[in-house]
Motif scaffolding. Structure first.
Motif, short mmCIF file in Angstrom:
data_model
loop_
_atom_site.label_atom_id
_atom_site.label_comp_id
_atom_site.label_asym_id
_atom_site.label_seq_id
_atom_site.Cartn_x
_atom_site.Cartn_y
_atom_site.Cartn_z
N GLY A 153 45.95 41.34 40.00
CA GLY A 153 46.10 42.84 40.20
C GLY A 153 45.20 43.58 39.44
N GLY A 154 44.60 43.16 38.73
CA GLY A 154 43.36 43.94 37.79
C GLY A 154 42.09 43.88 38.61
N ILE A 155 41.91 42.92 39.37
CA ILE A 155 40.58 42.85 40.09
C ILE A 155 40.41 44.00 41.00
CG2 ILE A 155 39.42 41.55 42.06
CD1 ILE A 155 40.62 39.05 40.95
N ARG A 156 39.08 44.56 40.91
CA ARG A 156 38.59 45.78 41.65
C ARG A 156 37.06 45.53 42.18
NH1 ARG A 156 38.24 47.14 36.40
NH2 ARG A 156 36.33 48.44 35.76
N ASN A 157 36.91 46.18 42.99
CA ASN A 157 35.18 46.45 43.42
C ASN A 157 35.09 45.05 44.05
OD1 ASN A 157 35.62 48.92 41.96
ND2 ASN A 157 33.52 48.79 41.29
N ILE A 158 35.90 44.64 44.81
CA ILE A 158 35.57 43.49 45.70
C ILE A 158 34.27 43.48 46.65
CG2 ILE A 158 36.47 41.65 47.51
CD1 ILE A 158 38.95 41.93 45.99
N VAL A 159 33.31 42.70 46.58
CA VAL A 159 31.99 43.06 47.37
C VAL A 159 31.97 41.56 47.99
CG1 VAL A 159 29.73 43.39 47.82
CG2 VAL A 159 31.30 44.81 46.07
N SER A 160 31.83 41.50 49.40
CA SER A 160 31.71 40.11 50.10
C SER A 160 31.12 40.43 51.43
CB SER A 160 33.06 39.43 50.16
OG SER A 160 32.84 38.38 50.85
N SER A 161 30.42 39.60 51.94
CA SER A 161 29.81 39.52 53.26
C SER A 161 30.56 38.30 54.09
CB SER A 161 28.21 39.38 53.51
OG SER A 161 27.59 40.62 52.80
N ALA A 162 31.47 37.66 53.53
CA ALA A 162 31.74 36.47 54.03
C ALA A 162 32.43 36.70 55.34
CB ALA A 162 33.25 36.03 53.02
N LYS A 163 32.51 35.68 56.03
CA LYS A 163 33.02 35.74 57.37
C LYS A 163 34.30 35.13 57.43
CE LYS A 163 29.20 37.66 59.28
NZ LYS A 163 29.37 38.71 59.47
N PHE A 164 34.66 34.24 56.48
CA PHE A 164 35.96 33.58 56.46
C PHE A 164 36.37 33.20 55.04
CE2 PHE A 164 32.97 30.47 57.65
CZ PHE A 164 33.39 29.09 57.04
N VAL A 165 37.55 32.88 54.89
CA VAL A 165 38.11 32.21 53.60
C VAL A 165 38.65 30.87 54.07
CG1 VAL A 165 39.73 32.36 51.67
CG2 VAL A 165 38.75 34.41 52.52
N LEU A 166 38.13 29.74 53.10
CA LEU A 166 38.56 28.46 53.57
C LEU A 166 39.52 28.03 52.15
CD1 LEU A 166 38.42 25.95 55.23
CD2 LEU A 166 36.52 25.18 54.25
N ILE A 167 40.79 27.82 52.56
CA ILE A 167 41.50 27.15 51.35
C ILE A 167 41.40 25.62 51.69
CG2 ILE A 167 43.96 26.63 50.87
CD1 ILE A 167 44.47 29.55 52.30
N VAL A 168 41.11 25.10 50.39
CA VAL A 168 40.90 23.67 50.36
C VAL A 168 41.93 23.19 49.44
CG1 VAL A 168 39.31 21.79 49.86
CG2 VAL A 168 38.56 24.03 50.55
N GLU A 169 42.77 22.03 49.87
CA GLU A 169 43.81 21.43 49.35
C GLU A 169 43.38 20.87 48.00
OE1 GLU A 169 47.04 17.70 49.48
OE2 GLU A 169 45.95 18.11 51.39
N LYS A 170 42.51 19.85 48.03
CA LYS A 170 42.19 19.05 46.90
C LYS A 170 40.94 19.57 46.27
CE LYS A 170 44.57 15.13 48.30
NZ LYS A 170 44.36 13.47 48.53
N ASP A 171 40.73 19.28 44.79
CA ASP A 171 39.66 19.56 44.07
C ASP A 171 38.48 18.81 44.80
OD1 ASP A 171 38.06 20.72 42.06
OD2 ASP A 171 38.60 19.23 40.58
N ALA A 172 38.76 17.09 44.75
CA ALA A 172 37.82 16.42 45.10
C ALA A 172 36.99 17.22 46.36
CB ALA A 172 38.06 15.29 45.39
N THR A 173 37.71 17.63 47.39
CA THR A 173 37.28 17.90 48.56
C THR A 173 36.35 19.35 48.39
OG1 THR A 173 38.75 16.91 49.96
CG2 THR A 173 37.50 18.81 51.04
N PHE A 174 36.95 19.97 47.62
CA PHE A 174 36.20 21.79 47.03
C PHE A 174 35.12 21.13 46.60
CE2 PHE A 174 35.82 24.67 44.17
CZ PHE A 174 35.52 26.05 44.77
#
Length: 390
Positions: free
Chosen positions: A202-223
């Motif tokens: 909730g305290g995060i501010r000033n988000i800057v990104s040129s990302a085209k998508f967000v990818l949720i990855v289940e496992k740390d190993a794959t990440f």
């Protein structure tokens, strides 16, 4: 990106327009999750204590009524929100004069006391801090975790508004910069190592990104494999995040924050097994236990990118890498099909039915049997360029 880059960006732009339209439609829903004032929080806690004092003054044993957070009967489904707690939910009564509940009664009062002090002084504490405040009373960290969520549900106030933070287990990387509440500048693309998900979303501010998508990855190993392959720079500017299995609240809050701020597609990359499907459902539609806070945790636009059961057949994944379904797996699949959101997802139903019929499951690592870099060099680029998500 190669010759197929145009198709990829075209598909993503289409999704982006849809998300912008959906964002306008869900503005009213988002307002439900706004933080309440300090005075209001203190008043709600005071009302609980006044109820206890009132019972004592009438020589009656005080009781606390906590909404039941484990019953499907207490939740309803809204396609724009996910699973949300019904207004007339059943409650569990915590009695002060019952041997089986008197300890929990005392634990709830103790945590309420800590929260009252935190809000009053405008300071924060972690759930671990609360546990070590009185380890003998609580017995385990999990007890504190459950009680904090019970209180949040009982008072109808988000955990952040209660000034209680949880240590994050998730990691995030990619085209993303922001400022923490304390002024710390975070650059998620500044190194080859991932950044821990903030414990104060909730305290995060000033988000800057040129990302085209967000990818949720289940496992740390794959990440970690995606990190090693420099996935976020070689394919397209993007953000990858993992909750390392069943996601903690902070990982879910972060995905929701990115969705609300950037209005870009959100994909889920999970194992083709019942556990992976359920994890994706938690990000998309929420969980029964946290349904009271669904408006700030769910991302209904999440799309199932893979690994799909149909991919196993289509790609001819080697049979010796497939795992037979257990009785528990079959039970979980049957349970998933009964969830209130599955009727609105016919493609999901087909994938789950295919898994039931084939009686096998597969982890993302099985793609390495086709070729070591198949996941990052072939599977994900083709999925994202040509579609193939459900």
């Amino acid at each position: 990106m190669g010759s197929h880059g145009a198709e990829f960006f075209l598909e993503v732009d289409k999704l982006r327009v849809q998300l912008l339209n959906n964002a306008e439609a869900t503005t009213a829903c988002q307002r439900v999750g706004v933080e309440v004032s300090h005075r209001d929080i203190l008043t709600r806690i005071e009302n609980v204590i006044l109820g206890i004092v009132s019972s004592l003054s009438r020589d009656k044993a005080p009781v606390l009524a906590v909404p039941n957070r484990s019953s499907w009967a207490n939740v309803s489904f809204d396609s724009e929100v996910g699973l949300q707690m019904s207004s007339g939910s059943s409650v569990t009564t915590i009695r002060s004069d019952c041997p089986s509940s008197v300890t929990k009664f005392a634990q709830i009062l103790k945590v309420l006391s800590v929260i009252y002090t935190l809000v009053q002084s405008n300071s924060y504490a972690t759930k671990r801090d609360i546990y070590y405040n009185n380890t003998q009373l609580f017995g385990s960290q999990n007890t504190v975790d459950v009680i904090v969520d019970d209180i949040s549900c009982m008072l109808k106030i988000s955990r952040r508004s209660l000034h209680v933070l949880a240590t994050s287990k998730g990691l995030i990387s990619g085209d993303l910069r922001y400022i923490e509440e304390d002024g710390t500048r975070i650059n998620c693309h500044s190194s080859s190592t991932a950044v821990p998900v903030s414990s104060n979303i909730g305290g995060i501010r000033n988000i800057v990104s040129s990302a085209k998508f967000v990818l949720i990855v289940e496992k740390d190993a794959t990440f970690q494999r995606l990190l090693d392959a420099e996935f976020c720079t070689k394919l397209s500017p993007c953000i990858i995040i993992t909750g390392k299995g069943v996601p903690d609240v902070n990982s879910r809050l972060m995905v929701r924050k990115l969705w609300d701020t950037l209005h870009i597609p959100v994909f889920a990359l999970v194992d083709a097994d019942p556990h992976g499907i359920e994890i994706m459902c938690i990000y998309k539609y929420g969980s029964v236990a946290m349904s009271f806070e669904a408006h700030s945790l769910t991302v209904p636009s999440v799309m199932w990118l893979g690994l799909l059961p149909s991919d196993i057949q289509r790609l001819r994944v080697p049979e010796d890498t497939l795992i037979p379904l257990t009785k528990r797996d079959e039970s979980k699949l049957n349970s998933l099909l009964k969830r209130p959101y599955f009727p609105s997802q016919p493609d999901w139903q087909k994938e789950v039915e295919l898994m039931r019929q084939s009686k096998v499951k597969a982890e993302l690592q099985s793609l390495a049997a086709i070729s070591p870099d198949f996941l990052t060099s072939v599977y994900l680029p083709n999925k994202l360029r040509y579609g193939g998500w459900v």
